[in-house]
Design a protein around this motif. Structure first.
Motif, mmCIF file in Angstrom:
data_model
loop_
_atom_site.group_PDB
_atom_site.id
_atom_site.type_symbol
_atom_site.label_atom_id
_atom_site.label_comp_id
_atom_site.label_asym_id
_atom_site.label_seq_id
_atom_site.Cartn_x
_atom_site.Cartn_y
_atom_site.Cartn_z
ATOM 1 N N ALA A 53 0.838 -1.205 0.000
ATOM 2 C CA ALA A 53 0.000 0.000 0.000
ATOM 3 C C ALA A 53 0.873 1.256 0.000
ATOM 4 O O ALA A 53 0.578 2.238 -0.694
ATOM 5 C CB ALA A 53 -0.913 0.000 1.227
ATOM 6 N N GLY A 54 1.978 1.213 0.760
ATOM 7 C CA GLY A 54 2.893 2.351 0.781
ATOM 8 C C GLY A 54 3.536 2.600 -0.569
ATOM 9 O O GLY A 54 3.737 3.762 -0.971
ATOM 10 N N ILE A 56 2.173 1.963 -3.481
ATOM 11 C CA ILE A 56 1.156 2.592 -4.328
ATOM 12 C C ILE A 56 0.912 4.036 -3.891
ATOM 13 O O ILE A 56 0.766 4.937 -4.730
ATOM 14 C CB ILE A 56 -0.152 1.780 -4.287
ATOM 15 N N ASP A 57 0.870 4.278 -2.590
ATOM 16 C CA ASP A 57 0.685 5.646 -2.099
ATOM 17 C C ASP A 57 1.786 6.576 -2.605
ATOM 18 O O ASP A 57 1.534 7.737 -2.936
ATOM 19 C CB ASP A 57 0.679 5.663 -0.567
ATOM 20 N N SER A 58 3.019 6.064 -2.666
ATOM 21 C CA SER A 58 4.148 6.944 -3.018
ATOM 22 C C SER A 58 4.435 6.971 -4.511
ATOM 23 O O SER A 58 4.637 8.044 -5.088
ATOM 24 C CB SER A 58 5.406 6.496 -2.263
ATOM 25 N N ASP A 59 4.451 5.817 -5.151
ATOM 26 C CA ASP A 59 4.894 5.740 -6.548
ATOM 27 C C ASP A 59 3.856 5.148 -7.494
ATOM 28 O O ASP A 59 4.174 4.866 -8.645
ATOM 29 C CB ASP A 59 6.168 4.887 -6.653
ATOM 30 N N GLY A 60 2.649 4.942 -7.020
ATOM 31 C CA GLY A 60 1.677 4.218 -7.827
ATOM 32 C C GLY A 60 0.561 5.074 -8.391
ATOM 33 O O GLY A 60 0.513 6.291 -8.207
ATOM 34 N N TYR A 61 -0.328 4.394 -9.080
ATOM 35 C CA TYR A 61 -1.464 5.047 -9.728
ATOM 36 C C TYR A 61 -2.681 4.152 -9.589
ATOM 37 O O TYR A 61 -2.607 2.942 -9.811
ATOM 38 C CB TYR A 61 -1.167 5.277 -11.204
ATOM 39 N N ILE A 62 -3.804 4.728 -9.176
ATOM 40 C CA ILE A 62 -5.089 4.034 -9.109
ATOM 41 C C ILE A 62 -6.040 4.799 -10.009
ATOM 42 O O ILE A 62 -6.369 5.962 -9.735
ATOM 43 C CB ILE A 62 -5.632 3.986 -7.667
#
Length: 206
Positions: A53-54, A56-62
């Motif tokens: 989750a971290g 995605i929070d920092s380097d991801g895309y939803i």
């Protein structure tokens, strides 16, 4: 098989879909409890889920993808197609490999686009695999929790659409198409405040 394949194939993951817009946290608890269909696939620990989750929070895309390819090119449908998409890019492969280990999807590698740039390792899941991932990590997301919940709401509307089309043998009801479009536009607004990782991966429309 990845852990996500088992999750998607379980009965409970289908049972929770209509609940998502109303009680996402309860739905998540039910979804991640099913992990024993194939004993050789280890369930991710809470620490691993929090770590992912971290990432995605920092380097991801939803995001939500809105495709009109069937309308424009194939000419075999009259409405856009919507689906969830989650991904990230990093300069080291360990995180994307961990995401792929448990949730499947696509792994890739992007060569540098500028002199002296670094190779970027990328991971992406779409549709029901993206939904399985979001169900699992939603309790641990901090920055992109609203984007994740919006995608899960889309999945619930998609399930309603599937049931309606199966029942009437007609095209998707207009009110459900309008709700999908509303969720798609809401996702764009949510991602306007996103991180550099989101800007790097954002492609919302075809």
């Amino acid at each position: 098989s990845s852990w996500a394949d088992i999750l998607i194939g379980s009965r409970s993951i289908m049972e929770i879909e209509p609940m998502l817009p109303f009680d996402a946290d309860t739905a998540i608890g039910e979804s991640i409890s099913v992990h024993h269909a194939e004993p050789f696939v280890r369930t991710p620990t809470s620490d691993e889920l929090a770590y992912m989750a971290g990432v995605i929070d920092s380097d991801g895309y939803i995001g939500i993808r809105r495709s009109t390819y069937g309308m424009r090119v194939r000419k075999d449908c009259t409405q856009p197609v919507y689906y969830e998409r989650v991904g990230c890019k990093q300069v080291q492969p360990q995180a994307v490999e961990l995401l792929h280990k448990y949730f499947g999807g696509a792994l890739g590698r992007d060569n540098p686009s500028v002199p002296r740039g670094k190779i970027l390792y990328n991971w992406q899941v779409t549709n029901v695999k993206a939904m399985a991932f979001l169900c699992a990590v939603l309790p641990y997301l901090r920055i992109k929790r609203a984007q994740a919940h919006n995608c899960l709401c889309l999945r619930a509307v998609m399930e309603q659409s599937k049931q309606a089309r199966r029942r009437t043998r007609q095209v998707r009801p207009i009110h459900l198409s309008a709700e999908m479009e509303r969720l798609y536009l809401a996702q764009i607004e949510l991602n306007k405040m996103g991180t550099s990782g989101e800007r790097m991966m954002r492609t919302n429309a075809v």
